[in-house]
Design a protein around this motif. Sequence first.
Motif, PDB file in Angstrom:
ATOM      1  N   TRP A 127      32.424  36.691  46.282  1.00  0.00           N
ATOM      2  CA  TRP A 127      31.917  38.025  45.928  1.00  0.00           C
ATOM      3  C   TRP A 127      32.806  38.737  44.917  1.00  0.00           C
ATOM      4  CZ3 TRP A 127      32.981  43.235  46.005  1.00  0.00           C
ATOM      5  CH2 TRP A 127      31.888  44.116  45.934  1.00  0.00           C
ATOM      6  N   LEU A 128      34.089  38.841  45.212  1.00  0.00           N
ATOM      7  CA  LEU A 128      34.962  39.672  44.379  1.00  0.00           C
ATOM      8  C   LEU A 128      35.272  39.052  43.025  1.00  0.00           C
ATOM      9  CD1 LEU A 128      36.773  42.151  44.001  1.00  0.00           C
ATOM     10  CD2 LEU A 128      38.605  40.866  45.139  1.00  0.00           C
ATOM     11  N   ILE A 129      35.800  37.844  43.023  1.00  0.00           N
ATOM     12  CA  ILE A 129      36.276  37.244  41.767  1.00  0.00           C
ATOM     13  C   ILE A 129      35.156  37.095  40.737  1.00  0.00           C
ATOM     14  CG2 ILE A 129      37.296  35.166  40.759  1.00  0.00           C
ATOM     15  CD1 ILE A 129      38.991  34.918  43.315  1.00  0.00           C
ATOM     16  N   PRO A 130      33.957  36.610  41.099  1.00  0.00           N
ATOM     17  CA  PRO A 130      32.891  36.542  40.080  1.00  0.00           C
ATOM     18  C   PRO A 130      32.561  37.894  39.463  1.00  0.00           C
ATOM     19  CG  PRO A 130      32.314  35.208  41.985  1.00  0.00           C
ATOM     20  CD  PRO A 130      33.517  36.001  42.378  1.00  0.00           C
ATOM     21  N   ARG A 131      32.689  38.966  40.230  1.00  0.00           N
ATOM     22  CA  ARG A 131      32.354  40.298  39.718  1.00  0.00           C
ATOM     23  C   ARG A 131      33.459  40.905  38.861  1.00  0.00           C
ATOM     24  NH1 ARG A 131      29.265  39.398  43.933  1.00  0.00           N
ATOM     25  NH2 ARG A 131      27.296  40.539  44.208  1.00  0.00           N
ATOM     26  N   LEU A 132      34.654  40.361  38.936  1.00  0.00           N
ATOM     27  CA  LEU A 132      35.750  40.926  38.147  1.00  0.00           C
ATOM     28  C   LEU A 132      35.487  40.824  36.646  1.00  0.00           C
ATOM     29  CD1 LEU A 132      38.978  39.835  40.070  1.00  0.00           C
ATOM     30  CD2 LEU A 132      37.975  42.126  39.906  1.00  0.00           C
ATOM     31  N   THR A 133      34.652  39.888  36.238  1.00  0.00           N
ATOM     32  CA  THR A 133      34.290  39.801  34.819  1.00  0.00           C
ATOM     33  C   THR A 133      33.688  41.112  34.338  1.00  0.00           C
ATOM     34  OG1 THR A 133      33.880  37.434  35.040  1.00  0.00           O
ATOM     35  CG2 THR A 133      32.942  38.530  33.113  1.00  0.00           C
ATOM     36  N   THR A 134      32.805  41.689  35.157  1.00  0.00           N
ATOM     37  CA  THR A 134      32.206  42.977  34.818  1.00  0.00           C
ATOM     38  C   THR A 134      33.259  44.071  34.774  1.00  0.00           C
ATOM     39  OG1 THR A 134      30.141  42.306  35.877  1.00  0.00           O
ATOM     40  CG2 THR A 134      30.442  44.656  35.468  1.00  0.00           C
TER      41      THR A 134
ATOM     42  N   TYR B 297      36.525  43.808  34.212  1.00  0.00           N
ATOM     43  CA  TYR B 297      37.400  43.657  33.046  1.00  0.00           C
ATOM     44  C   TYR B 297      36.687  44.046  31.752  1.00  0.00           C
ATOM     45  CZ  TYR B 297      40.888  41.216  35.860  1.00  0.00           C
ATOM     46  OH  TYR B 297      41.829  40.891  36.794  1.00  0.00           O
ATOM     47  N   GLY B 298      35.374  43.834  31.713  1.00  0.00           N
ATOM     48  CA  GLY B 298      34.626  44.268  30.544  1.00  0.00           C
ATOM     49  C   GLY B 298      34.631  45.778  30.390  1.00  0.00           C
ATOM     50  N   MET B 299      34.655  46.492  31.516  1.00  0.00           N
ATOM     51  CA  MET B 299      34.684  47.954  31.491  1.00  0.00           C
ATOM     52  C   MET B 299      36.105  48.496  31.343  1.00  0.00           C
ATOM     53  SD  MET B 299      32.028  48.474  34.668  1.00  0.00           S
ATOM     54  CE  MET B 299      32.289  50.254  34.762  1.00  0.00           C
ATOM     55  N   HIS B 300      37.087  47.774  31.913  1.00  0.00           N
ATOM     56  CA  HIS B 300      38.476  48.248  31.915  1.00  0.00           C
ATOM     57  C   HIS B 300      39.400  47.087  31.535  1.00  0.00           C
ATOM     58  CE1 HIS B 300      37.059  51.902  33.904  1.00  0.00           C
ATOM     59  NE2 HIS B 300      36.408  51.126  34.758  1.00  0.00           N
ATOM     60  N   PRO B 301      39.396  46.664  30.278  1.00  0.00           N
ATOM     61  CA  PRO B 301      40.184  45.490  29.887  1.00  0.00           C
ATOM     62  C   PRO B 301      41.692  45.684  30.009  1.00  0.00           C
ATOM     63  CG  PRO B 301      39.300  46.619  27.955  1.00  0.00           C
ATOM     64  CD  PRO B 301      38.648  47.238  29.156  1.00  0.00           C
ATOM     65  N   GLN B 302      42.153  46.922  30.095  1.00  0.00           N
ATOM     66  CA  GLN B 302      43.583  47.181  30.167  1.00  0.00           C
ATOM     67  C   GLN B 302      44.125  47.102  31.585  1.00  0.00           C
ATOM     68  OE1 GLN B 302      41.228  49.349  29.978  1.00  0.00           O
ATOM     69  NE2 GLN B 302      41.698  51.174  31.175  1.00  0.00           N
ATOM     70  N   VAL B 303      43.262  46.954  32.582  1.00  0.00           N
ATOM     71  CA  VAL B 303      43.702  46.914  33.978  1.00  0.00           C
ATOM     72  C   VAL B 303      43.797  45.460  34.438  1.00  0.00           C
ATOM     73  CG1 VAL B 303      43.199  47.636  36.343  1.00  0.00           C
ATOM     74  CG2 VAL B 303      42.598  49.137  34.424  1.00  0.00           C
ATOM     75  N   ASN B 304      44.898  45.122  35.102  1.00  0.00           N
ATOM     76  CA  ASN B 304      45.093  43.783  35.640  1.00  0.00           C
ATOM     77  C   ASN B 304      45.028  43.817  37.160  1.00  0.00           C
ATOM     78  OD1 ASN B 304      45.639  42.489  33.098  1.00  0.00           O
ATOM     79  ND2 ASN B 304      47.630  43.500  33.113  1.00  0.00           N
ATOM     80  N   VAL B 305      44.250  42.894  37.727  1.00  0.00           N
ATOM     81  CA  VAL B 305      44.095  42.806  39.177  1.00  0.00           C
ATOM     82  C   VAL B 305      44.649  41.473  39.649  1.00  0.00           C
ATOM     83  CG1 VAL B 305      42.499  42.914  41.123  1.00  0.00           C
ATOM     84  CG2 VAL B 305      41.975  44.165  39.015  1.00  0.00           C
ATOM     85  N   SER B 306      45.588  41.507  40.581  1.00  0.00           N
ATOM     86  CA  SER B 306      46.097  40.296  41.212  1.00  0.00           C
ATOM     87  C   SER B 306      45.463  40.172  42.590  1.00  0.00           C
ATOM     88  CB  SER B 306      47.625  40.354  41.345  1.00  0.00           C
ATOM     89  OG  SER B 306      48.242  40.458  40.079  1.00  0.00           O
ATOM     90  N   VAL B 307      44.888  38.997  42.881  1.00  0.00           N
ATOM     91  CA  VAL B 307      44.197  38.780  44.155  1.00  0.00           C
ATOM     92  C   VAL B 307      45.013  37.827  45.017  1.00  0.00           C
ATOM     93  CG1 VAL B 307      42.082  37.994  45.268  1.00  0.00           C
ATOM     94  CG2 VAL B 307      41.963  39.162  43.052  1.00  0.00           C
ATOM     95  N   ASP B 308      45.359  38.297  46.212  1.00  0.00           N
ATOM     96  CA  ASP B 308      46.155  37.547  47.188  1.00  0.00           C
ATOM     97  C   ASP B 308      45.230  37.210  48.359  1.00  0.00           C
ATOM     98  OD1 ASP B 308      47.736  36.829  49.345  1.00  0.00           O
ATOM     99  OD2 ASP B 308      49.204  38.414  49.082  1.00  0.00           O
ATOM    100  N   THR B 309      45.130  35.916  48.722  1.00  0.00           N
ATOM    101  CA  THR B 309      44.238  35.528  49.808  1.00  0.00           C
ATOM    102  C   THR B 309      45.005  35.098  51.059  1.00  0.00           C
ATOM    103  OG1 THR B 309      44.060  33.283  48.907  1.00  0.00           O
ATOM    104  CG2 THR B 309      42.372  34.868  48.257  1.00  0.00           C
ATOM    105  N   VAL B 310      46.242  35.578  51.209  1.00  0.00           N
ATOM    106  CA  VAL B 310      47.009  35.323  52.441  1.00  0.00           C
ATOM    107  C   VAL B 310      46.468  36.276  53.504  1.00  0.00           C
ATOM    108  CG1 VAL B 310      49.304  35.163  53.458  1.00  0.00           C
ATOM    109  CG2 VAL B 310      49.003  34.717  51.025  1.00  0.00           C
ATOM    110  N   TYR B 311      45.303  35.934  54.016  1.00  0.00           N
ATOM    111  CA  TYR B 311      44.531  36.901  54.793  1.00  0.00           C
ATOM    112  C   TYR B 311      44.977  37.035  56.244  1.00  0.00           C
ATOM    113  CZ  TYR B 311      40.531  39.497  56.532  1.00  0.00           C
ATOM    114  OH  TYR B 311      39.723  40.446  57.099  1.00  0.00           O
ATOM    115  N   HIS B 312      45.788  36.120  56.736  1.00  0.00           N
ATOM    116  CA  HIS B 312      46.096  36.123  58.169  1.00  0.00           C
ATOM    117  C   HIS B 312      46.942  37.314  58.597  1.00  0.00           C
ATOM    118  CE1 HIS B 312      49.534  34.083  56.242  1.00  0.00           C
ATOM    119  NE2 HIS B 312      50.255  34.628  57.204  1.00  0.00           N
TER     120      HIS B 312
END
Length: 296
Positions: free
Chosen positions: A106-113, A115-130
Amino acid sequence: MSRQLPSIELLQAFLTVAKTGNFGKAGEQLNLSQSAVSRQVAQLEARLDSRLFERHTRRIVLTAEGRSLVPVAEQVIGLLCDASHMLATVGRSFSLRAHPTMAARWLIPRLTTFYGMHPQVNVSVDTVYHRFPDFAFESIDAMVAYGTATWPDFEALQLWEEELIPVCSPALLAGTTPQELLKSARLVDSSMDRLDWRRWAEYYPDSTGIDNAHLTFDTLESAIVAVKCGQGIALVDAVLTDDELRSGQLVRVHSGRIVTGGRYTLVYPRRVKHSSGFSEFLEWLGQEAGLDAART
């Protein structure tokens, strides 16, 4: 010592003159008059007690002291530019922890949209969910939590409430009916406790057979992959499988659904709510979740 250090303006004037070889051209680049640049260089020479240029009628030439100062001035100005850029982008980057299946589907595929709106913002995704992050000591700014918990000590944005629906691959359904398939097919579980199919039996008794085989996994993603490969029927999150359902890779085999009470919620400390970068992400994420809720 601080009183003896030359200002960055004096170093910049010196370096520009050294590169152009001319006070007038240096002034054009610095948006200063020729005489102003000449005075700045003279002030730097006085501050360092060294002659940096030999001044001739038609040209100026770096002295040995001037040549040795050039790489130092370049390094100082370069470091200052890097620091200025770093400070300008503080708050334009943030880290987010999310459930691996939710992040991948859900999240990562939508990040393309995003970044298209806010190309200057960087998002780091951590999946250490436990583990829920300690926001005070970890470099995590927010988390997409799943479950029934409430978050009185944090800000929270509910994304959607989980609804499970039974799906299979079109190939598995070929030549039979959904009712017949539910009676005989292997039931794919996304958790080792098989809780979802036990709930289904309570809500929709007699919809499945009395001795369906089970294929059990410990993640929803594994269950979805197995079902797409034709290995059985799984109860899946309607939002997380929306793309496969819309494209026909998965088909629904019963109109029933289970509302589990589990919610996907963005949880974050109050201090980051209005920070640059995260505030844009927060607004965008709410819009995306709203669109999905309306579609499903």
